[in-house]
Write a protein that holds these residues in place. Structure first.
Motif, PDB file in Angstrom:
ATOM      1  N   PHE B  54       1.843  -4.407   9.605  1.00  0.00           N
ATOM      2  CA  PHE B  54       2.123  -3.693   8.359  1.00  0.00           C
ATOM      3  C   PHE B  54       1.065  -4.153   7.374  1.00  0.00           C
ATOM      4  CE2 PHE B  54       5.947  -2.611   5.310  1.00  0.00           C
ATOM      5  CZ  PHE B  54       5.126  -1.777   4.588  1.00  0.00           C
ATOM      6  N   THR B  55       0.103  -3.251   7.036  1.00  0.00           N
ATOM      7  CA  THR B  55      -0.982  -3.637   6.130  1.00  0.00           C
ATOM      8  C   THR B  55      -0.811  -2.923   4.799  1.00  0.00           C
ATOM      9  OG1 THR B  55      -2.401  -3.729   8.074  1.00  0.00           O
ATOM     10  CG2 THR B  55      -3.492  -3.819   5.903  1.00  0.00           C
ATOM     11  N   ALA B  56      -0.978  -3.633   3.689  1.00  0.00           N
ATOM     12  CA  ALA B  56      -0.955  -3.014   2.360  1.00  0.00           C
ATOM     13  C   ALA B  56      -2.382  -2.951   1.841  1.00  0.00           C
ATOM     14  CB  ALA B  56      -0.077  -3.823   1.414  1.00  0.00           C
ATOM     15  N   ILE B  57      -2.779  -1.788   1.315  1.00  0.00           N
ATOM     16  CA  ILE B  57      -4.072  -1.679   0.643  1.00  0.00           C
ATOM     17  C   ILE B  57      -3.772  -1.683  -0.842  1.00  0.00           C
ATOM     18  CG2 ILE B  57      -6.157  -0.314   0.325  1.00  0.00           C
ATOM     19  CD1 ILE B  57      -5.599   1.037   2.992  1.00  0.00           C
ATOM     20  N   ASP B 228       2.332  -7.520   6.294  1.00  0.00           N
ATOM     21  CA  ASP B 228       1.836  -8.712   6.976  1.00  0.00           C
ATOM     22  C   ASP B 228       0.541  -9.172   6.349  1.00  0.00           C
ATOM     23  OD1 ASP B 228       3.828  -8.716   9.050  1.00  0.00           O
ATOM     24  OD2 ASP B 228       2.795  -6.949   9.879  1.00  0.00           O
ATOM     25  N   ARG B 229      -0.160  -8.202   5.747  1.00  0.00           N
ATOM     26  CA  ARG B 229      -1.483  -8.514   5.233  1.00  0.00           C
ATOM     27  C   ARG B 229      -1.721  -7.599   4.045  1.00  0.00           C
ATOM     28  NH1 ARG B 229      -7.389  -7.325   7.570  1.00  0.00           N
ATOM     29  NH2 ARG B 229      -6.423  -5.368   8.190  1.00  0.00           N
ATOM     30  N   ALA B 230      -2.374  -8.083   3.030  1.00  0.00           N
ATOM     31  CA  ALA B 230      -2.756  -7.249   1.885  1.00  0.00           C
ATOM     32  C   ALA B 230      -4.268  -7.270   1.775  1.00  0.00           C
ATOM     33  CB  ALA B 230      -2.122  -7.777   0.600  1.00  0.00           C
ATOM     34  N   VAL B 231      -4.873  -6.064   1.690  1.00  0.00           N
ATOM     35  CA  VAL B 231      -6.324  -5.934   1.526  1.00  0.00           C
ATOM     36  C   VAL B 231      -6.579  -5.470   0.103  1.00  0.00           C
ATOM     37  CG1 VAL B 231      -8.382  -4.712   2.333  1.00  0.00           C
ATOM     38  CG2 VAL B 231      -6.562  -5.321   3.953  1.00  0.00           C
TER      39      VAL B 231
END
Lengths: 839, 259
Positions: B54-57, B228-231
């Motif tokens: 689950f990636t957030a931009i 899980d990760r924020a870009v």
């Protein structure tokens, strides 16, 4: 507020163009009808003047009814001797004189007459000038008008055949003539003959059709006319120049007005259809601008200002459309001419006249129709609540509402009642009847348009069943067509009107055709019939008789008689032969040869209490009254469409004109059909203008004529259907715009361009089918009404052209698909990202 | 026949990545022309979106975060550089192939207007499958519908649902076709915080329990904390990233970037 309106109009040019298109078409049609009418009036006006020319007075036979006897020759000398008369010249003419070309083809025209006439030697009294050769002077020689001569290769000095009522004769062409200044014969073919030759060939020996009179210069017209009138025998009248001109123009104008009114009727249909489309467009566009309108209301615009702004927009649209419509009308003028050309009925050349009246009518009609259409939407726009500006979505169309449906049903009922009264009621004058029928159908259409949203949803979902096979795009198209029943219904309404009228015409036409077939089968015993557009040459009948292959030969001629105070139509024929040729449904007596006998239709006999054997006093156009014996009473009125039948032998001495309009024959016993066919084929070579046809061919010819009439009517109504299709395209384009986000979402989640196009196209097809079903349903009912109302003698059976109607439905569905081409393309080309973020 | 198999034969194909990548961008540049000036919405972005994550931009308005998502999802075209979904290079695809990619390989959840108003909840969920003229995987569909908790609303139309319910239907539609990756554009932007949390929890479970890949554009630190990760993007470039972000760590990052 005006500034805002102008900005709105300016910002929506394409939408405006689509809206105006319907009005432009309607106005164009009105303008072209008027322009064409004015042009024709003008050219016939100048034609009238050229016909009258320098003639001061014309002496003609007259009668209170029917065709009068020609003048006696000696009247010419009597008139010439009157003080103040410079010259009096006798004149004979015949409308069916065919010069034959060098290769043996008799000249023909589509409609205009082929007039043969005596040559008038006095330039003051003649409308003709010799431009080559000399005037016909004596014996078998003639002159021909310059256009006919040039177009058909006639040369001065050569000998040509001339087909006359007394057969074909050979004559030398001695001169080329010009009618008036520019030989504007409007398509007629004009030939001139020496007086004695003309009298002989036109059955006028010792007689004139008229006497042309010119006055000495300085003579008092009133006094001379009075002097001439005093020497005239009974049943003769003298007509002065002014009256001649008026008569000529009035004759032409009557024809032009009928033609013009028919065209204007079609223009009316086109405009009526436009109303639905314009109203619909305004409603959709204003619906889309709800937030904008609400914002205006929120910042202080009154409902009145909002309404006025909308009406001003409609006014501007109307003015623009009228302007374009005037231009379009001038163009359509040529289109109409081309159409009549294509149908084989060329209109005469005429100047292009744009009268101020035409301009005023165009603007009033264009602006009026647009503003009337905008009334409803403007009222609704004014009711938008300011709060709507703050709400997210206001698009919650009501499926239908009871009040609207009831109003629609009531209006429709009123329309149907009015229509029924128009068809079956006792109404004086056809104008009043047409007006009542017209308003009845308009009310029915409006009522149905109002009430049809109630049925739109179920019908559309039924129509959608087969479309579902096409997958998601198909079922989405059905849902889209059904989601706003009111919009679907009013989009379909325009198509409904056009199709209802086309279907009515088809049902009436089919019923007439069916009736003809039945009549031919049940009442016609004749083997061959000839019903040409020109009179039948008496020589043809003589040749038929001489061949020995035909035993019953009967020509039919028409005129009028008077019995007591009633003037009635009469047919002259061979009654005995008629009995062999037709089953007239004799109720009493017998159809017999012999003089002074008359057969009477049952209705007429019942009305006056005549029975077989009665003697009745019959007055003829010549003014003489003679006693005739009722020999038969017949019941059928389909073939013998007049109430009185007499023998030919009683005809010639009592009527001024002997013109056989049609004829029927039966093959003699012992002659085979092949021999009869061959004989008739050979005669057709000599008399090409009046071919005899057997029952099958004759039926097909008549049915063909009805079909061409239907084609002409339907070609005009196609205009209404085109407008309706433009309306569908327009509504759909606006719907696509309205649903931009939705289409964007569909595209984003994987709808292909092709599926998108298919979705829009099938929506259009369903709307079109809905309209056609309503229209055809209504048209079948209208057609039934008209057929029932028409006299039994004209239409006796009701018939539905099932296959044609089926084709119509399919064509409309396909046309719907076509109408969707542009909106579908637009929808499929939408940029997905832009569409999703579309506000 | 999947689009993937067709395309891999045509693409000379990059070496297979070590950890499975659902979608990626390489030197992605996107420029817009407005009048005379050129705007670089993406200025050389290289990023991998790991499968099953689950990636957030994140980023401020105008940072290019939505543009990045649109380009990776095949809704928009790059000026230069490349993007791939499931190993398939998007720049080589025709419009028709892109449409099929969106239909079969990608799921979407937008901020608003996610559902077709004329279709029922069930029809909306199965819309991509229906557009493909395919039969839905009934077992999977039941799992998704059960997870969304809208079993009793399947015959309802979108206008009969609340905003939160509509977004749940949208997520269910995105899941229904078992895509390679789901792109969510501010999916909670129009919702109150409690309903928003429900949707985010649901998306989290889709990743954890169903193994889905989700890429979510957001400017909300609380939403980003579910990822899980924020870009982080700024001015069209990736400026930073956080693993296992929390609302606080995201906020601190944003403050730091603001300086």
């Amino acid at each position: 507020m005006l500034k805002l309106t102008l900005r709105t109009v300016n910002a929506n040019k394409i939408r405006l163009a689509l809206t105006t298109f319907a009005v432009v078409l309607g106005v164009s049609f009105v303008v072209s009808s008027l322009v064409l009418g004015d042009g024709l009036r003008s050219s016939f006006g100048s034609l009238s003047e050229e016909i009258v020319g320098g003639t001061d007075l014309v002496i003609e036979p007259s009668s209170e009814f029917g065709t009068p006897q020609p003048l006696e020759e000696n009247l010419e000398t009597t008139v010439e001797g009157i003080d103040g008369v410079a010259n009096a010249v006798g004149f004979v003419e015949n409308d069916n004189i065919q010069p034959v070309t060098a290769d043996g083809t008799p000249l023909t025209t589509f409609g205009p007459p082929l007039i043969g006439m005596s040559w008038v030697d006095d330039p003051a009294l003649s409308s003709f000038t010799i431009v080559e050769g000399r005037a016909p002077a004596s014996g078998y020689e003639f002159a021909l008008d310059q256009d006919a001569a040039r177009d058909n290769g006639f040369e001065v000095g050569s000998t040509y055949g001339i087909v006359t009522p007394n057969g074909e004769v050979d004559m030398e062409l001695v001169g080329i003539s010009r009618f008036g200044e520019s030989n504007s014969t409007l398509g007629a073919i004009l030939s001139q003959y020496p007086m004695e030759t003309a009298q002989e060939l036109f059955n006028r020996t010792g007689q004139y059709d008229s006497i042309l009179v010119s006055y000495e210069s300085g003579a008092d017209p009133t006094a001379v006319q009075a002097a001439v009138s005093s020497v005239l025998p009974a049943q003769t009248e003298a007509i002065d120049q002014a009256q001649l001109l008026d008569n000529a123009k009035a004759d032409f104008n009557e024809g032009i007005n009928i033609f013009n009114n028919i065209l204007l009727g079609f223009a009316g249909v086109a405009l009526f259809v436009s109303i639905f489309i314009i109203a619909n467009t305004f409603a959709i566009v204003l619906g889309q601008r709800t937030k904008e309108l609400a914002l205006l209301r929120a910042i202080g615009a009154s409902p009145k200002q909002v309404r006025r702004s909308t009406m001003t927009e409609a006014f501007i649209v109307g003015v623009v459309a009228s302007g374009l419509g005037i231009l379009g009308g001038l163009g359509l003028n040529y289109g109409l001419r081309a159409m009549f050309d294509a149908l084989g009925a060329s209109l005469p050349d005429s100047p292009l006249i744009l009268a101020p009246r035409t301009l005023i009518v165009a603007v009033v009609v264009g602006v009026g129709v647009t503003m009337v259409s905008a009334l409803g939407p403007a009222r609704k726009a004014a009711k938008v609540a300011p709060i709507a500006a703050m709400q997210d979505s206001v698009d919650a169309p009501k499926a239908s509402d009871l009040r609207r449906n009831l109003t629609g049903a009531a209006v429709m009922a009123a329309g149907v009642l009015l229509g029924a009264f128009g068809l079956f009621g006792q109404i004086e004058g056809s104008g009043a009847r047409i007006a009542i029928l017209g308003s009845g159908s308009v009310l029915t259409f409006v009522g149905l348009a109002f009430a049809s949203p109630a049925v739109a949803a179920p019908v559309i979902s039924a129509l959608g069943l087969p479309v579902r096979v096409l997958g998601t795009a198909g079922s989405l198209s059905t849902q889209n067509a059904g989601r706003n029943p009111r919009r679907t219904a009013s989009t379909a309404a325009s198509l409904m009107v056009g199709l209802a009228l086309v279907t009515t015409a088809l049902v009436v036409g089919e019923s007439i055709k069916q009736s003809i077939s039945e009549t031919l089968a049940s009442e016609v015993k004749a083997d061959y019939i000839s019903a040409p557009e020109v009179p039948i040459n008496p020589m043809l009948l003589e040749d038929l008789e001489a061949s020995g292959h035909f035993d019953a030969i009967a020509p039919y001629r028409y005129d009028q008689i008077r019995i007591g105070d009633d003037v009635d139509g009469v047919i002259g024929t061979d009654l005995e032969a008629t009995d062999d040729l037709f089953d007239l449904g004799l109720a009493a007596g017998a159809l017999t040869a012999g003089s002074d006998v008359v057969a009477i239709h049952e209705d007429e006999a019942t009305e006056h209490g005549y029975v077989v054997g009665d003697s009745i006093p019959v007055t003829f156009p010549s003014g003489t009254t003679e006693s005739m014996t009722v020999s038969a009473i017949f019941t059928s009125s389909t073939i013998m469409d007049e109430s009185y039948l007499i023998n030919m032998s009683d005809w010639d001495s009592r009527f001024g004109e002997v013109v056989n309009w049609w004829a029927a024959v039966s093959v003699a016993d012992g002659t085979s059909i092949d021999v009869a066919d061959a004989t008739l084929a050979e005669l057709a070579q000599r008399y090409p203008q009046a071919p005899f046809e057997n029952q099958t061919d004759f039926r097909e010819t008549i049915q063909g004529q009805i079909d061409s009439l239907l084609v002409a009517i339907n070609a005009m109504l196609v205009l209404a259907i085109i407008i309706a299709l433009v309306g569908i395209a327009n509504t759909l384009a606006l719907s696509v715009f309205e649903r931009t986000r939705e289409i964007g979402l569909l595209r984003a989640v994987g709808m292909s361009r092709r599926q998108t196009r298919r979705m829009i196209r099938w929506e259009a097809a369903q709307v079109a089918l809905f309209g056609s079903i309503l229209g055809i349903g209504l048209g079948l009912i209208f057609g039934w009404g008209v057929v029932t109302a028409l006299p039994e003698s004209f239409v006796s059976t009701l018939a539905f052209p099932v296959s044609r109607i089926a084709i119509l439905v399919v064509v409309c569905g396909l046309a719907g698909l076509l109408a969707a081409a542009f909106p579908a393309r637009r929808a499929s080309k939408l940029d997905v990202l832009d569409a999703i973020s579309h506000a | 026949m999947s689009l993937l198999t067709i395309e891999t034969t045509e693409t000379p194909s990059a070496p297979a990545p070590a950890s499975p990548v659902a979608a990626s961008a390489r030197n992605a540049v996107k420029t817009y022309r407005t009048g005379n000036s050129e705007v670089r919405a993406l200025d050389g972005v290289t990023v991998d979106f790991t499968a099953g994550a689950f990636t957030a931009i994140m980023g401020p308005s105008g940072s290019g975060k939505s543009t990045l998502m649109h380009c990776v999802a095949g809704l928009d075209q790059l000026t230069s550089g490349s993007v791939a979904v499931g190993g398939v290079e998007l720049s080589d695809l025709s419009e028709k192939q892109l449409t099929r990619l969106r239909r079969d390989e990608v799921g979407f959840v937008f901020q608003a207007f996610n559902l077709i108003p004329t279709l029922t909840v069930e029809e909306n969920i199965t819309l991509p499958t229906a557009l493909a003229n395919a039969k839905p995987d009934v077992a999977w569909l039941d799992t998704v519908i059960a997870a969304v908790g809208l079993g009793d609303r399947l015959k309802h139309r979108p206008d009969e649902l609340s905003g939160g319910q509509r977004q749940r239907v949208a997520v269910a539609r995105a899941l229904a076709s078992q895509p390679k990756v789901i792109f969510a554009d501010e999916p909670t932007g129009n919702l109150d915080s409690r309903t928003g949390a429900e949707i985010l929890n649901f998306m989290r479970r889709a990743v954890d329990e169903m193994g889905q890949t989700i890429v979510m554009v957001t400017h909300d630190p609380i939403a980003a904390a579910y990822a899980d990760r924020a870009v982080f993007l700024a001015d069209g470039r990736i400026v930073d990233e956080l693993h296992a972000p929390t609302a606080d760590s995201v906020i601190n990052h944003m403050i730091a970037m603001g300086d």
